[in-house]
Design an enzyme around this catalytic site. Structure first.
Site, mmCIF file in Angstrom:
data_model
loop_
_atom_site.group_PDB
_atom_site.id
_atom_site.type_symbol
_atom_site.label_atom_id
_atom_site.label_comp_id
_atom_site.label_asym_id
_atom_site.label_seq_id
_atom_site.Cartn_x
_atom_site.Cartn_y
_atom_site.Cartn_z
ATOM 1 N N PRO A 2 0.771 -1.214 0.000
ATOM 2 C CA PRO A 2 0.000 0.000 0.000
ATOM 3 C C PRO A 2 0.804 1.266 0.000
ATOM 4 O O PRO A 2 1.275 1.694 1.044
ATOM 5 C CB PRO A 2 -0.701 -0.066 1.339
ATOM 6 C CG PRO A 2 0.273 -0.825 2.190
ATOM 7 C CD PRO A 2 1.203 -1.525 1.305
ATOM 8 N N GLU A 3 0.895 1.874 -1.103
ATOM 9 C CA GLU A 3 1.187 3.296 -1.064
ATOM 10 C C GLU A 3 -0.097 3.960 -1.523
ATOM 11 O O GLU A 3 -1.077 3.277 -1.844
ATOM 12 C CB GLU A 3 2.378 3.646 -1.944
ATOM 13 C CG GLU A 3 3.683 3.080 -1.386
ATOM 14 C CD GLU A 3 4.922 3.676 -2.017
ATOM 15 O OE1 GLU A 3 4.870 4.848 -2.423
ATOM 16 O OE2 GLU A 3 5.925 2.962 -2.103
#
Length: 297
Positions: A2-3
């Site tokens: 997750p960015e």
DNA sequence: CCATGACCCTGTAAGC
DNA sequence: TGCTTACAGGGTCATG
């Protein structure tokens, strides 16, 4: 996974199913993720309706119609999958086929979509660095997770002037400063590396070297702000990156990883035209930095 | 203020 | 084939 681009991709995948949906049942398959679920987690959610599916930095924020906000963070390995019927719901007692639990399925939201269709949204997280919590809407801005949070990397707030001001006295390496969520919230390891390469700036350079003594933005700070916004927006458009087989909520793969110029390309040629360098890897604040020593100054 | 390392936890890939 | 090690997108905390 997750960015920010991946979280935004997840948000867009969840929104059509969850916005306006009723939470008929919330099923916890263990007592905690990274943190325990609050005591009233289930009872506060069941029977309620979701009124919006939002995102702030890497946090998903679901507004609930009892003035709570369901905060969900994916940590390093969290993902959602949606199980929905492809046929129109029948009036009456239409239900989905029984679901199959996969390893590391920890939370299952049993929903009635706004359309009346039944739907399951399942949170899976092998490493359990992710977390969920309920926060009163009125306290959200003051909550420790959000009160010191920096600006979004996309949108008008990020420009050369902002960077120059924030970095004015920062001796920290530029890479570390950009990972600091109090400056820009939602930037992570991959996209920082990519933005620095695009801007031709060395990750080791002191952050303050982007700020002029007068406080006016330098060409470097302007350039960096543009490349940060571009790389994030391009990644969102591409459906995020599919590292370690991370998938979107509908099971499809994002494809931005095919456009990484430096991330995970150690030893390969620099892609900048006219640059004869090759990509190196170093460790900064415990995380891998990928860069070209020849063209990033 | 800054940098570093440990830690949370599991899966995967590489090396022997 | 098995075993061991290093490493992974995040974030917090203690230490020097």
């Amino acid at each position: 996974m997750p960015e920010l681009p991946e979280v935004e991709t997840v948000r867009r995948g969840l929104e059509p199913h969850m916005d306006g949906a009723k939470l008929e049942r919330v099923e916890l398959r263990r007592a905690d993720l990274r943190f325990p679920f609050g005591e009233n987690f289930i009872t506060s959610l069941e029977g309620q309706t979701i009124t919006s599916v939002g995102r702030r930095a890497k946090y998903l924020q679901l507004d609930i119609d009892n003035n709570l906000v369901l905060i969900m963070h994916l940590g390093m390995s969290g993902s959602f999958r949606v199980e929905a019927s492809s046929v129109a719901a029948q009036p009456g007692n239409f239900t989905l086929p029984k679901g199959v639990h996969e390893k590391h399925d920890h939370v299952i939201f049993h929903l009635r979509e706004a359309s009346g269709q039944p739907c399951r949204v399942i949170y899976n997280d092998p490493r359990r660095f992710g977390y969920m919590a309920l926060i009163a809407r009125s306290n959200l801005e003051d909550h420790k997770w959000f009160k010191d949070m920096g600006i979004e990397p996309i949108g008008n707030a990020l420009d050369g002037a902002y960077l120059a001001t924030k970095f004015q006295n920062k001796k920290a390496p530029l890479k570390s400063a950009l990972l600091d969520q109090k400056m820009i919230a939602g930037l992570g390891n991959i996209y920082v590396c990519e933005a620095l390469w695009r801007a031709g700036l060395a990750p080791t350079r002191q952050a303050k070297t982007l700020a002029q003594k007068s406080g006016k933005p330098t060409a470097m700070a302007d350039r960096l702000s543009v490349h940060i916004r571009d790389v994030i927006n391009e990644a969102i458009e591409a459906g995020g990156s599919s590292l370690k087989d991370h998938r979107q909520t509908d099971g499809s793969l994002g494809y931005f990883q095919h456009r990484f110029a430096v991330y995970d390309r150690e030893g390969e040629d620099c892609l900048k035209s006219d640059c004869k360098g090759e990509i190196s890897r170093m460790v900064q604040s415990g995380r891998s930095t990928f860069y070209c020593g020849a063209c990033q100054k």
